[in-house]
Design a protein around this motif. Structure first.
Motif, PDB file in Angstrom:
ATOM      1  N   SER A 550       0.923  -1.269  -0.154  1.00  0.00           N
ATOM      2  CA  SER A 550       0.209  -0.435  -0.250  1.00  0.00           C
ATOM      3  C   SER A 550       1.306   1.434   0.280  1.00  0.00           C
ATOM      4  CB  SER A 550      -0.834  -0.172   1.611  1.00  0.00           C
ATOM      5  OG  SER A 550       0.015   0.297   2.195  1.00  0.00           O
ATOM      6  N   GLN A 551       2.345   0.971   0.475  1.00  0.00           N
ATOM      7  CA  GLN A 551       2.924   2.499  -0.068  1.00  0.00           C
ATOM      8  C   GLN A 551       2.983   2.786  -0.856  1.00  0.00           C
ATOM      9  OE1 GLN A 551       3.481  -0.495   2.259  1.00  0.00           O
ATOM     10  NE2 GLN A 551       5.823  -0.400   3.257  1.00  0.00           N
ATOM     11  N   ILE A 555       2.642   8.049  -3.460  1.00  0.00           N
ATOM     12  CA  ILE A 555       2.474   8.824  -4.992  1.00  0.00           C
ATOM     13  C   ILE A 555       1.555   9.690  -5.008  1.00  0.00           C
ATOM     14  CG2 ILE A 555       4.285   7.023  -5.753  1.00  0.00           C
ATOM     15  CD1 ILE A 555       2.446   6.563  -8.159  1.00  0.00           C
ATOM     16  N   LEU A 556       0.411   9.469  -4.776  1.00  0.00           N
ATOM     17  CA  LEU A 556      -0.948  10.415  -4.919  1.00  0.00           C
ATOM     18  C   LEU A 556      -0.563  12.198  -4.492  1.00  0.00           C
ATOM     19  CD1 LEU A 556      -4.112  10.065  -5.785  1.00  0.00           C
ATOM     20  CD2 LEU A 556      -4.549  10.099  -3.487  1.00  0.00           C
ATOM     21  N   GLY A 557       0.834  12.139  -3.007  1.00  0.00           N
ATOM     22  CA  GLY A 557       1.113  13.671  -2.486  1.00  0.00           C
ATOM     23  C   GLY A 557       1.516  13.970  -3.874  1.00  0.00           C
ATOM     24  N   LEU A 558       2.451  13.453  -4.964  1.00  0.00           N
ATOM     25  CA  LEU A 558       3.475  14.074  -5.698  1.00  0.00           C
ATOM     26  C   LEU A 558       1.937  15.107  -6.408  1.00  0.00           C
ATOM     27  CD1 LEU A 558       5.574  10.842  -6.714  1.00  0.00           C
ATOM     28  CD2 LEU A 558       5.920  13.312  -5.238  1.00  0.00           C
ATOM     29  N   ALA A 559       0.980  14.554  -6.999  1.00  0.00           N
ATOM     30  CA  ALA A 559       0.219  15.147  -7.647  1.00  0.00           C
ATOM     31  C   ALA A 559      -0.099  17.016  -7.434  1.00  0.00           C
ATOM     32  CB  ALA A 559      -0.759  14.457  -8.136  1.00  0.00           C
ATOM     33  N   ILE A 619       9.212   8.405 -11.589  1.00  0.00           N
ATOM     34  CA  ILE A 619       8.202   8.835 -10.596  1.00  0.00           C
ATOM     35  C   ILE A 619       8.328   9.886 -10.189  1.00  0.00           C
ATOM     36  CG2 ILE A 619       6.585   7.704  -8.660  1.00  0.00           C
ATOM     37  CD1 ILE A 619       8.218   4.683  -8.695  1.00  0.00           C
ATOM     38  N   ILE A 620       8.833  10.849  -9.838  1.00  0.00           N
ATOM     39  CA  ILE A 620       8.389  11.421  -9.007  1.00  0.00           C
ATOM     40  C   ILE A 620       8.565  12.915 -10.823  1.00  0.00           C
ATOM     41  CG2 ILE A 620      10.088  13.701  -8.695  1.00  0.00           C
ATOM     42  CD1 ILE A 620      11.174  11.961  -6.658  1.00  0.00           C
ATOM     43  N   GLU A 621       8.757  12.613 -11.536  1.00  0.00           N
ATOM     44  CA  GLU A 621       8.802  13.769 -12.878  1.00  0.00           C
ATOM     45  C   GLU A 621       7.456  13.563 -13.883  1.00  0.00           C
ATOM     46  OE1 GLU A 621      11.258  13.874 -16.955  1.00  0.00           O
ATOM     47  OE2 GLU A 621      12.481  13.847 -15.369  1.00  0.00           O
ATOM     48  N   THR A 622       7.393  12.279 -13.585  1.00  0.00           N
ATOM     49  CA  THR A 622       5.882  11.812 -14.305  1.00  0.00           C
ATOM     50  C   THR A 622       4.670  12.305 -13.916  1.00  0.00           C
ATOM     51  OG1 THR A 622       7.520  10.085 -15.482  1.00  0.00           O
ATOM     52  CG2 THR A 622       4.502   9.680 -15.620  1.00  0.00           C
ATOM     53  N   VAL A 623       5.057  12.008 -12.350  1.00  0.00           N
ATOM     54  CA  VAL A 623       3.807  12.675 -11.699  1.00  0.00           C
ATOM     55  C   VAL A 623       3.067  13.878 -11.546  1.00  0.00           C
ATOM     56  CG1 VAL A 623       2.593  12.113  -9.795  1.00  0.00           C
ATOM     57  CG2 VAL A 623       3.450   9.884 -11.151  1.00  0.00           C
ATOM     58  N   GLU A 690       6.461  23.057  -5.413  1.00  0.00           N
ATOM     59  CA  GLU A 690       6.724  21.948  -5.858  1.00  0.00           C
ATOM     60  C   GLU A 690       6.710  20.479  -4.536  1.00  0.00           C
ATOM     61  OE1 GLU A 690      10.859  18.750  -7.557  1.00  0.00           O
ATOM     62  OE2 GLU A 690      10.670  20.423  -7.504  1.00  0.00           O
ATOM     63  N   PRO A 691       5.319  19.168  -5.034  1.00  0.00           N
ATOM     64  CA  PRO A 691       5.206  18.694  -4.357  1.00  0.00           C
ATOM     65  C   PRO A 691       6.384  17.993  -3.384  1.00  0.00           C
ATOM     66  CG  PRO A 691       4.666  17.760  -5.883  1.00  0.00           C
ATOM     67  CD  PRO A 691       5.208  19.322  -6.774  1.00  0.00           C
ATOM     68  N   ASN A 692       6.741  18.068  -2.547  1.00  0.00           N
ATOM     69  CA  ASN A 692       7.544  17.370  -1.510  1.00  0.00           C
ATOM     70  C   ASN A 692       7.966  15.768  -2.320  1.00  0.00           C
ATOM     71  OD1 ASN A 692       8.497  18.972   0.248  1.00  0.00           O
ATOM     72  ND2 ASN A 692       6.103  18.369   2.181  1.00  0.00           N
ATOM     73  N   HIS A 693       8.758  15.314  -2.297  1.00  0.00           N
ATOM     74  CA  HIS A 693       9.298  13.992  -3.230  1.00  0.00           C
ATOM     75  C   HIS A 693       9.587  12.676  -1.849  1.00  0.00           C
ATOM     76  CE1 HIS A 693      11.352  16.069  -6.625  1.00  0.00           C
ATOM     77  NE2 HIS A 693       9.773  16.364  -6.385  1.00  0.00           N
ATOM     78  N   LEU A 694       8.083  12.302  -1.745  1.00  0.00           N
ATOM     79  CA  LEU A 694       8.106  11.596  -0.724  1.00  0.00           C
ATOM     80  C   LEU A 694       9.191   9.739  -1.289  1.00  0.00           C
ATOM     81  CD1 LEU A 694       4.347  10.727  -0.984  1.00  0.00           C
ATOM     82  CD2 LEU A 694       5.548  12.636   0.840  1.00  0.00           C
ATOM     83  N   ASP A 695       9.145   9.518   0.417  1.00  0.00           N
ATOM     84  CA  ASP A 695      10.025   8.762   0.716  1.00  0.00           C
ATOM     85  C   ASP A 695       9.171   7.093   0.905  1.00  0.00           C
ATOM     86  OD1 ASP A 695      11.826   6.726   1.481  1.00  0.00           O
ATOM     87  OD2 ASP A 695      12.218   7.311   3.009  1.00  0.00           O
ATOM     88  N   LEU A 696       8.436   6.558  -0.378  1.00  0.00           N
ATOM     89  CA  LEU A 696       8.283   5.460  -0.469  1.00  0.00           C
ATOM     90  C   LEU A 696       8.942   3.815  -0.124  1.00  0.00           C
ATOM     91  CD1 LEU A 696       6.870   5.926  -4.606  1.00  0.00           C
ATOM     92  CD2 LEU A 696       5.758   7.282  -2.515  1.00  0.00           C
ATOM     93  N   LEU A 697       9.799   3.663   0.439  1.00  0.00           N
ATOM     94  CA  LEU A 697      10.108   2.928   0.783  1.00  0.00           C
ATOM     95  C   LEU A 697      11.122   3.298   1.604  1.00  0.00           C
ATOM     96  CD1 LEU A 697      11.537   1.404  -2.616  1.00  0.00           C
ATOM     97  CD2 LEU A 697       9.392   1.331  -2.225  1.00  0.00           C
ATOM     98  N   LYS A 698      10.388   3.883   2.911  1.00  0.00           N
ATOM     99  CA  LYS A 698      10.386   4.421   4.127  1.00  0.00           C
ATOM    100  C   LYS A 698      11.168   2.770   4.982  1.00  0.00           C
ATOM    101  CE  LYS A 698       6.371   6.377   5.825  1.00  0.00           C
ATOM    102  NZ  LYS A 698       6.707   7.934   5.942  1.00  0.00           N
ATOM    103  N   ASN A 699      10.461   1.988   4.628  1.00  0.00           N
ATOM    104  CA  ASN A 699      10.373   0.753   5.742  1.00  0.00           C
ATOM    105  C   ASN A 699      10.822  -0.187   4.831  1.00  0.00           C
ATOM    106  OD1 ASN A 699      10.298  -1.345   7.107  1.00  0.00           O
ATOM    107  ND2 ASN A 699       8.487  -0.171   8.259  1.00  0.00           N
TER     108      ASN A 699
END
Length: 853
Positions: A550-551, A555-559, A619-623, A690-699
């Motif tokens: 579910s992590q 990426i929804l936070g990048l939109a 991912i960051i650039e595309t979204v 610019e949206p914060n670039h989320l750390d999708l794999l922090k865990n």
């Protein structure tokens, strides 16, 4: 007027002629087409009798007064519903060994009417329920041919032919089968005649379609003519290719066949040529890659049609070399090592392009767009790994136009390479790429002139291309394409420019030829053709099971805009498809599950994490729809009070005002900047950061634990449901023997929930690293910025190192970033933020050992 001389026919000759006519008429009355011959050559046109019954007048009106024999047309149906055919044993044009084999085979056949030819050969005449084909492919090996459809067989009492027994033609179910069984009983193992192939060149995907592509080498060889004994076999294959695969009109085919027939030694009779074409039309013959005649002229590297069958045509040695590569499970690493020889500092671009090439063979095609300044290496990122990709997997062209897409070969079903896609602006071209970007075939209807009638009519063009990879120097991208691709911008940082320049300076004194001669160039453990064969041998059509955590919803936070949020519906699918392609690339090391007749590959956590590692910038650039050049410009607007115009941005970023204008325009259209007209020049101010670039794999450990638990539940469900419904279910790793479900469950139960040794250490930046100041802050690692202890410095570098490379040529005097020594250093270290520096020999070895451990 000269007196006409007449010849009196002796009684003996008259009796022979009468007997000839009596025997010929007996065959005719059975419903068999009969042809008068003289010196073995037909005296009348006979091709029409292949498709219709010979009439009584046609039989009588033949020039029997000039004939010394007659032949029957094999493959024609008699009044009793059976077909006439013959096994021809030739002793004149084959060696003694072949004759001996032929005699042994004849002993295994059912006794029947046997006649002797003038050369001492034999005709064994049969009646068969199955329509017989003409087969000559084993003539040179055993002196036997099956005379069937489209073939004349001269009969006794023709001149030189005699009956050897009083038997009538025996009745068999299928003479072809009888002959093959006789061969096997005699110890002769021929290949089954290729007309049994289900589709041309084993390409089921081309069945029923009109082929318009390049002629394959095996067919080109048939255009060179043939010697006696092979003329019919060559002709029927070529005629069938033109009629049934090219879908040409029979009259056009006959015209081509007549030209080629002049090269035969000797040429076939025109009647026989017509018969072959009609036989190809009526029989609808297809030939596979295992056909003896076609296989002898196969050049698989140049073949545009049969690539799906290439693994079947590999030699034992080629197969073994490809298998070794597959079993090592390092294809992606090998592709990266190969690509780095031409392109440095763009590992993600190399790996991403490679995976997208592979995805074009799967059920999960992924399209990509590479952008950047001219000269930044966009096209080079494709060319760097293209030699590893089988040629039949891609179709490339430069600066495409909308019209070009209409004329792609219909049978092509791989990846389109479009260099500088600026030309794809028209509606039809954009629509085509839209469909291809979503893995759909596209059919275009357009006006065209009919070459035969001269009139305009509507033509259709269809391509089955699955995905595309394109490059572009433009700032703005067609919005329709943005949703259908994963976009990647090339690194144009000063740091990388320095590295590229330094490499060019180093390489100037060590040309590739010199490096290869002295052994300074590190050899890769494979050859390009072996790598291509390894890719071909994988089963790319398997379905893949992925347990996506579910992590990924993060990426929804990048939109920023609703449009970008909606686009995420397809972007998530592309990330998962990227993961599935990685699993298929490593299928020899993955769990495989067979449910009834369906087979699945189960992706590992490492596949998902590797996908995100490769795609993290994409991912960051595309979204967010902000590439590196736009990112730098947006970073200049530190708060809402800053107002800049194109001249300000051009000056600060060292770009042209034209480029600056387009960058600002696209940021305004994306909702990041507010555009206001102030005189003749537009000014821009910050509207949305610019949206914060989320750390999708922090865990990462939780992802591995999630996969293990999901897989165990999935395996139990599949197994118990299959057992309850009587559906067979089996499990295996790669190509190994099946194992019990308990063994699979036990292997996952025994794993520690935090065991992620196979997972890469993926780091996605938590904040944007944009603008010139941020970009150049850590271009070069400085020893004074870090700890003064070499051991602690190695510990620090090990946690941050993205790439460690041993240099193959001397560099100028540099300072080791770990211990501070100044010398000609041996190692180059690059961190995740693209900062880089040099290491001395001892420090480089210590860091290498640390990374390996």
């Amino acid at each position: 007027m000269a007196e006409q001389k007449t010849r009196t026919i002796p009684n003996g000759e008259q009796k022979a002629t009468d007997q000839l006519l009596i025997t010929a008429k007996a065959y005719f009355e059975r419903g068999i087409a009969v042809v008068a011959v003289k010196q073995k050559k037909p005296l009348t046109e006979w091709a029409q009798w292949q498709t219709r019954q010979q009439t009584k007048e046609e039989f009588k009106n033949q020039p029997w007064q000039n004939a010394d024999g007659f032949s029957v047309l094999c493959g024609t149906k008699q009044k009793n519903g059976l077909y006439i055919a013959a096994v021809d044993f030739d002793v004149k044009k084959v060696g003694e060994e072949a004759q001996a084999k032929g005699k042994q085979i004849l002993k295994q056949l059912l006794i029947t009417q046997i006649e002797q030819s003038p050369s001492g050969g034999q005709h064994w005449i049969y009646q068969t329920h199955a329509k017989p084909k003409t087969i000559s492919s084993f003539h040179s090996e055993c002196g036997l041919e099956l005379l069937g459809e489209g073939k004349l067989c001269i009969m006794a009492p023709s001149h030189g032919y005699i009956r050897l027994n009083d038997n009538q033609p025996s009745i068999v179910s299928d003479l072809e089968t009888e002959l093959f069984e006789a061969m096997y009983h005699a110890g002769f193992k021929p290949q089954k005649e290729p007309n049994q192939a289900e589709s041309w060149f084993n390409r089921k995907d081309l069945s029923g379609k009109r082929f318009t592509g390049k002629t394959p080498p095996c067919i080109e060889a048939l255009y060179r003519g043939a010697k006696e004994g092979e003329r019919n076999e060559h002709a029927i294959r070529l005629a069938s290719f033109l009629v049934n695969f090219r879908k040409l009109r029979p009259d056009k085919v006959l015209e081509q066949m007549r030209k080629i027939n002049r090269l035969n030694d000797p040429p076939l009779e025109d009647q026989e040529l017509q018969g072959i074409v009609k036989s190809a039309v009526n029989g609808g013959y297809v030939y596979g890659c295992q056909d003896a005649f076609l296989k002898s002229n196969c050049r698989k590297d140049d073949c545009p049609i049969a690539p799906s069958s290439v693994p079947k045509m590999l030699s034992k040695e080629e197969t073994e070399r490809a298998e070794r590569l597959l079993n090592q499970g390092e294809l992606l690493d090998y592709a990266l090592a190969y690509g780095r020889r031409r392109l440095i500092g763009e590992d993600e671009a190399i790996k991403s392009n490679f995976i997208m090439f592979c995805s074009g063979r799967t059920r999960y095609p992924v399209s990509g767009m590479i952008s950047g300044f001219s000269g930044s290496g966009k096209n080079e990122s494709i060319r760097a790994i293209k030699p590893l990709i089988p040629k039949e997997w891609y179709f490339e062209f430069t600066t495409s136009t909308p019209e070009a897409i209409k004329y792609l070969p219909e049978d092509f079903d791989g990846t389109l390479l479009i260099y500088e896609a600026v030309g794809v602006r028209g509606d039809s071209g954009s629509l085509s790429l839209r469909a291809i970007g979503e893995g759909e075939s596209i059919e275009t209807i357009y006006p065209m002139r009919n070459e035969l009638t001269g009139k305009m009519e509507m033509g259709k063009a269809k391509t089955n291309a699955k995905n595309f990879i394109t490059t572009s120097s433009d700032i703005d991208v067609n919005p329709d394409l943005y949703r259908r691709v994963l976009k990647h911008s090339m690194n144009h940082s000063t740091a990388l420019t320095k590295r590229v320049m330094a490499k060019e300076l180093r390489d100037a004194s060590y040309p590739d030829s010199l490096r290869n001669t002295l052994g300074l160039q590190k050899e890769l453990p494979f050859k390009e053709e072996d790598f291509q064969n390894a890719l071909r041998m994988l089963d790319w059509k398997l379905e893949v099971i992925v347990f996506a955590p579910s992590q990924l919803l993060g990426i929804l936070g990048l939109a920023v805009k609703r449009e970008q949020e909606v686009a995420l519906r397809t972007h998530v699918k592309k990330i998962i498809n990227f993961t599935k392609t990685l699993a298929l690339l490593n299928q020899r090391q993955r769990l495989r599950v067979v449910v009834d007749k369906l087979e699945y590959v189960v992706a590992e956590p490492s596949d998902f994490l590797k996908a995100l590692e490769i795609l993290r910038a994409s991912i960051i650039e595309t979204v967010s729809r902000i590439e590196k050049r736009q990112q730098e410009a947006l970073a200049l607007f530190v708060n809402a009070d800053v107002s800049l115009n194109k001249n300000d941005v051009a000056s600060k970023l060292k770009i042209s005002t034209k480029t600056a204008t387009r960058v600002l325009k696209t940021l305004a259209q994306a909702g990041y900047l507010k555009e206001e007209a102030q005189g003749k020049t537009n000014h821009y101010s910050l509207l949305q950061k610019e949206p914060n670039h989320l750390d999708l794999l922090k865990n990462i450990r939780s992802i591995s634990s999630f996969h293990t638990e999901s897989l165990r539940n999935w395996l139990k469900t599949v197994w118990t449901t299959g057992q309850a419904k009587g559906i067979p279910v089996s499990f295996s790793i790669g190509n190994a023997k099946p194992v019990a479900v308990d063994q699979v469950l036990q292997s996952y139960t025994s794993l520690s929930p935090h065991d992620v040794s196979s997972c890469p250490d993926v780091q996605m930046p938590s904040t944007a690293n944009s603008g010139l100041d941020c970009q150049t802050e850590h271009d070069y690692l400085d020893k004074t910025e870090k700890s003064t202890s070499p051991s602690s410095e190695i510990e620090f570098l090990a946690s941050k190192t993205k790439e460690l490379t041993r240099l193959t040529a001397d560099v100028e005097i540099e300072t080791c970033v770990a211990c501070g020594v100044k010398d000609r250093l041996d190692w180059l270290v690059t961190l995740f933020d693209d900062a880089w520096g040099h290491l001395c020999g001892p420090c480089g070895l210590r860091l290498s050992e640390k990374l390996n451990n």
